[in-house]
Scaffold this active site. Sequence first.
Site, mmCIF file in Angstrom:
data_model
loop_
_atom_site.group_PDB
_atom_site.id
_atom_site.type_symbol
_atom_site.label_atom_id
_atom_site.label_comp_id
_atom_site.label_asym_id
_atom_site.label_seq_id
_atom_site.Cartn_x
_atom_site.Cartn_y
_atom_site.Cartn_z
ATOM 1 N N ASP A 117 0.840 -1.185 0.000
ATOM 2 C CA ASP A 117 0.000 0.000 0.000
ATOM 3 C C ASP A 117 0.881 1.243 0.000
ATOM 4 O OD1 ASP A 117 -2.438 1.315 -0.037
ATOM 5 O OD2 ASP A 117 -2.568 1.439 2.129
ATOM 6 N N TYR A 119 1.235 5.720 -0.461
ATOM 7 C CA TYR A 119 0.821 6.907 0.302
ATOM 8 C C TYR A 119 0.993 8.089 -0.644
ATOM 9 C CZ TYR A 119 0.776 9.628 4.776
ATOM 10 O OH TYR A 119 0.481 10.443 5.831
ATOM 11 N N HIS A 124 -3.728 14.051 1.170
ATOM 12 C CA HIS A 124 -3.939 13.125 2.285
ATOM 13 C C HIS A 124 -2.737 13.114 3.226
ATOM 14 C CE1 HIS A 124 -5.039 9.593 4.593
ATOM 15 N NE2 HIS A 124 -3.914 8.997 4.229
ATOM 16 N N ARG A 133 0.848 15.041 13.656
ATOM 17 C CA ARG A 133 2.085 15.722 14.062
ATOM 18 C C ARG A 133 1.887 17.238 13.958
ATOM 19 N NH1 ARG A 133 3.515 12.193 10.108
ATOM 20 N NH2 ARG A 133 4.026 13.947 8.725
ATOM 21 N N GLU A 188 -10.134 3.883 4.147
ATOM 22 C CA GLU A 188 -9.246 4.563 3.213
ATOM 23 C C GLU A 188 -9.707 4.194 1.812
ATOM 24 O OE1 GLU A 188 -5.184 5.400 5.690
ATOM 25 O OE2 GLU A 188 -5.128 3.809 4.187
ATOM 26 N N GLU A 190 -9.274 3.875 -1.902
ATOM 27 C CA GLU A 190 -8.077 3.728 -2.720
ATOM 28 C C GLU A 190 -8.407 3.013 -4.033
ATOM 29 O OE1 GLU A 190 -4.708 2.156 -0.679
ATOM 30 O OE2 GLU A 190 -5.348 2.909 1.288
ATOM 31 N N ASP A 222 -8.914 0.232 2.421
ATOM 32 C CA ASP A 222 -7.898 -0.236 3.364
ATOM 33 C C ASP A 222 -8.308 0.220 4.765
ATOM 34 O OD1 ASP A 222 -5.496 -1.542 4.000
ATOM 35 O OD2 ASP A 222 -4.438 0.366 4.087
ATOM 36 N N ARG A 226 -7.338 3.972 13.645
ATOM 37 C CA ARG A 226 -6.483 5.142 13.849
ATOM 38 C C ARG A 226 -5.885 5.223 15.246
ATOM 39 N NH1 ARG A 226 -5.230 6.180 8.730
ATOM 40 N NH2 ARG A 226 -7.053 6.763 7.466
ATOM 41 N N GLN A 229 -3.051 2.878 15.171
ATOM 42 C CA GLN A 229 -2.031 3.427 14.286
ATOM 43 C C GLN A 229 -1.222 4.524 14.973
ATOM 44 O OE1 GLN A 229 -3.627 4.997 10.645
ATOM 45 N NE2 GLN A 229 -1.649 5.675 9.863
ATOM 46 N N TYR A 233 2.764 3.534 14.977
ATOM 47 C CA TYR A 233 3.356 3.763 13.651
ATOM 48 C C TYR A 233 4.774 4.331 13.684
ATOM 49 C CZ TYR A 233 2.875 8.910 13.264
ATOM 50 O OH TYR A 233 3.002 10.265 13.395
ATOM 51 N N LYS A 242 -3.696 -1.804 10.302
ATOM 52 C CA LYS A 242 -4.166 -1.967 8.932
ATOM 53 C C LYS A 242 -4.201 -3.420 8.460
ATOM 54 C CE LYS A 242 -2.672 2.606 7.376
ATOM 55 N NZ LYS A 242 -3.884 3.047 6.675
ATOM 56 N N THR A 246 -8.537 -5.691 4.372
ATOM 57 C CA THR A 246 -8.503 -4.785 3.219
ATOM 58 C C THR A 246 -9.509 -5.337 2.218
ATOM 59 O OG1 THR A 246 -6.171 -4.237 3.555
ATOM 60 C CG2 THR A 246 -7.107 -3.816 1.367
ATOM 61 N N THR A 333 -4.613 6.363 0.271
ATOM 62 C CA THR A 333 -5.852 7.133 0.365
ATOM 63 C C THR A 333 -5.871 8.260 -0.657
ATOM 64 O OG1 THR A 333 -5.907 6.660 2.713
ATOM 65 C CG2 THR A 333 -7.339 8.419 1.933
ATOM 66 N N GLU A 347 -9.750 12.496 8.052
ATOM 67 C CA GLU A 347 -9.695 13.839 7.461
ATOM 68 C C GLU A 347 -11.073 14.489 7.412
ATOM 69 O OE1 GLU A 347 -6.968 13.672 3.748
ATOM 70 O OE2 GLU A 347 -7.658 11.621 4.140
#
Length: 404
Positions: A117, A119, A124, A133, A188, A190, A222, A226, A229, A233, A242, A246, A333, A347
Amino acid sequence: MTWVPGAEGSPFGVHNLPYGVFRQSPQGPARIGVRVGDALLDLHGAESAGLVLAGGALQAETLNPFLALGRPQWSAVRTRITELLTDAAHRAATEPLLRDLSDIEMVMPFAVGDYVDFYSSEEHASNVGRIFRPDEPPLLPNWKHLPIGYHGRGGTVVVSGTPVIRPHGQRATPDGPVFGPSTRLDIEAEVGFVVGVPSTLGEPIPTDRFADHVFGVVLVNDWSARDLQAWEYRPLGPFLAKSFATSVSPWVVPLDALADAWLPAPEQDPPVLPYLRDIPHLGLDLRLEVDWNGTVVSRPPFAGMYWTPAQQLAHLTVNGAAVRTGDLFASGTISGPRRDETGSFLELTWGGGEPVALGDGAKRTFLEDGDTVTISATAPGPDGVTVGLGIVRGTIVPGSAPLR
């Protein structure tokens, strides 16, 4: 013009002809078919009758043997199927092999080898960076230099309609980590690319060989936890958040059906390294729609993806990694610049702080048990017609009790 009733003008007309695998009864054998309108042509039966020739590959229980044949054979079979469905001289022999979609069950169309997968949406990645962050730059320094990705689990890729079991795992609290069901379960939206012809270990696939190896496209959800994650992560990226499920659509749309959907991809600045240069630099004009419990909440545009499918495959193999028939790599995503173009609820609700009102009056931030998400997509086809990519749907069900 096709003689199949109701297929002319359909997003699944003879300009599309997506492949799938079906059963006529719950315990019956899996058979390969191709969709035309609201019907399916039984390709197992067609090859058995000598109407289509593919060396027996269309009599398998998955698409993998056919995918491995390569583009010349894919094109020859597509041409022959088109003849069968448009030439009235073939109607008498072909029509008995048509099945109404309401009378069959679609199953997983191919056996997944590896799953990767990416990114690839700048919007996104920027949104997630701002949410996860907030005190750092939204994009990390490497993001515009290479397609970021992670290896997923091929064994948990499931076909549309398969229930999605809420995952359990660790999440952070002010008092330390706790174990239990995810409370921030997300989607997600995709697009996935299905590998047909394998490559050789140690030999990278350049960007101009993308169409030699990739057979077609599926829709992908996917599913992502969260809260799991956010805790796991760093430093190695997604893992249990994840790997639990899927979902993919049951129809594999051939690249040949998307010939009119290519368009210039966004300009890349700074310039990419030579192995990532794809000339022409093209993306796909795919238009997705996300439905949450019957309410359309987002329409993500694939055309804006920063990294192209050809660049993703080139990067995936540049270290010498080989791809195998049935491998799946997904775009990551898909999000556009507007809130109603985002491909995740992280989001859409901005980290869960801005609930979404659904048509039944309910307000949601993340997925609750019983929620159903349906992702659909279309693309422009020849002469102004539409190419349908089908749907990928899943309903959330409770997970098992936490381990003791």
